[in-house]
Design an enzyme around this catalytic site. Structure first.
Site, short mmCIF file in Angstrom:
data_model
loop_
_atom_site.label_atom_id
_atom_site.label_comp_id
_atom_site.label_asym_id
_atom_site.label_seq_id
_atom_site.Cartn_x
_atom_site.Cartn_y
_atom_site.Cartn_z
N TYR A 121 0.86 -1.18 0.00
CA TYR A 121 0.00 0.00 0.00
C TYR A 121 0.90 1.23 0.00
O TYR A 121 1.41 1.64 1.03
CB TYR A 121 -0.92 -0.02 1.22
CG TYR A 121 -1.90 1.12 1.31
CD1 TYR A 121 -2.40 1.74 0.17
CD2 TYR A 121 -2.35 1.58 2.54
CE1 TYR A 121 -3.30 2.78 0.25
CE2 TYR A 121 -3.26 2.62 2.65
CZ TYR A 121 -3.73 3.21 1.49
OH TYR A 121 -4.64 4.25 1.58
N ASP A 124 -2.26 -1.27 -4.02
CA ASP A 124 -2.68 0.09 -4.36
C ASP A 124 -1.42 0.94 -4.41
O ASP A 124 -0.84 1.27 -3.38
CB ASP A 124 -3.66 0.60 -3.30
CG ASP A 124 -4.12 2.02 -3.56
OD1 ASP A 124 -3.70 2.61 -4.58
OD2 ASP A 124 -4.90 2.54 -2.74
N HIS A 127 -12.55 1.13 -4.42
CA HIS A 127 -11.72 0.38 -5.36
C HIS A 127 -12.47 -0.87 -5.81
O HIS A 127 -13.36 -1.36 -5.12
CB HIS A 127 -10.41 -0.06 -4.70
CG HIS A 127 -9.51 1.06 -4.31
ND1 HIS A 127 -8.32 1.34 -4.95
CD2 HIS A 127 -9.60 1.99 -3.31
CE1 HIS A 127 -7.72 2.37 -4.38
NE2 HIS A 127 -8.48 2.78 -3.38
#
Length: 260
Positions: free
Chosen positions: A110, A150, A248
């Protein structure tokens, strides 16, 4: 059987659970599921969240409650689990979790967002700078890698609906895009999704403002990034948009890989 891997920023695992994430995972029967932005501490996890239809789970929480955090669900117990990169500031935010199977490693990553303030953008740039030599070394260590997560950067114009209007915004800054150019160019990492799908408007994130989801004004900022030795193992990719578990969408990919 192909190796199926899902990556998803859940924007709070408890919220995603209430929106039906457990049923989705049960249907997909993926070999590994990489989650980002779990925003939970271990005592807050239900038993089902710890291992939904899968044999084992690993979580790397942020020190700050309700913030960041990554997780991996897996059907096969790994040989080794690595939490963090040994960078105290980065690891305190729970942003890197790695599982090893023989010479294959799968990572849930992340990358920080810089959209909230200039200070956070500078932190993001700092993480990118530190990651560059680390990512080079990873390709030199003889292992094969699948980095899921991400990344908070849309790479090319086809990866973002409003590319003209976002060139001065975090996530589509020239410096960020250039970093991905180097990552996928000189360093040699592979954007696995683009191995099998070169189409435009393949988005994985939509703002909660301005009817972005309904109008499909999105960004492709969620990736599965593989070492060059795995390029030819990529079989297929799809973005699951039939249900919404967060802002998302799940990125689901299959590889011609057998776990050792």
């Amino acid at each position: 059987m192909p190796l199926k891997i899902i990556t998803l920023n859940v924007n709070g695992i408890r919220s995603a659970w209430r929106k039906g994430l457990a049923d989705f995972l049960a249907r997909e029967q993926a070999d590994l599921v990489c989650l980002q932005e779990t925003r939970v501490q271990h005592p807050q996890l239900t038993e089902e969240m710890r291992a939904p239809h899968l044999c084992q789970s690993f979580f790397h929480h942020a020190t700050k409650p309700g913030y960041s955090g990554v997780a991996i669900y897996t059907r096969r117990a790994p040989d080794r689990v690595v939490e963090g990169l040994g960078w105290p500031d980065f690891d305190a935010e729970g942003r890197w979790l790695q599982v090893d199977y023989g010479k294959l490693s799968v990572v849930s990553l992340y990358l920080p967002s810089g959209s909230s303030s200039e200070a956070r953008q500078q932190i993001k740039f700092g993480v990118m700078e530190r990651l560059t030599p680390h990512l080079k070394q990873m390709l030199a260590d003889g292992r094969e890698w699948i980095i899921c997560g991400d990344i908070n950067i849309a790479h090319r114009n086809i990866d973002i609906k409003n590319w003209r209007g976002n060139q001065k915004n975090s996530g589509f800054l020239p410096e960020e895009r250039a970093w991905l150019d180097v990552l996928f160019g000189d360093i040699g990492w592979v954007d696995a999704f683009r191995v099998v799908n070169q189409e435009a408007e393949q988005y994985t994130w939509w703002s909660n403002r301005g009817q972005a989801w309904a109008r499909n004004v999105g960004w492709r900022i969620d990736y599965q990034i593989v070492s060059p030795g795995l390029r030819d193992t990529v079989l297929g990719a799809r973005i699951h948009k039939d249900e919404r578990f967060s802002d998302h969408a799940p990125l689901i990919m299959e590889y011609a890989i057998d776990l050792p």
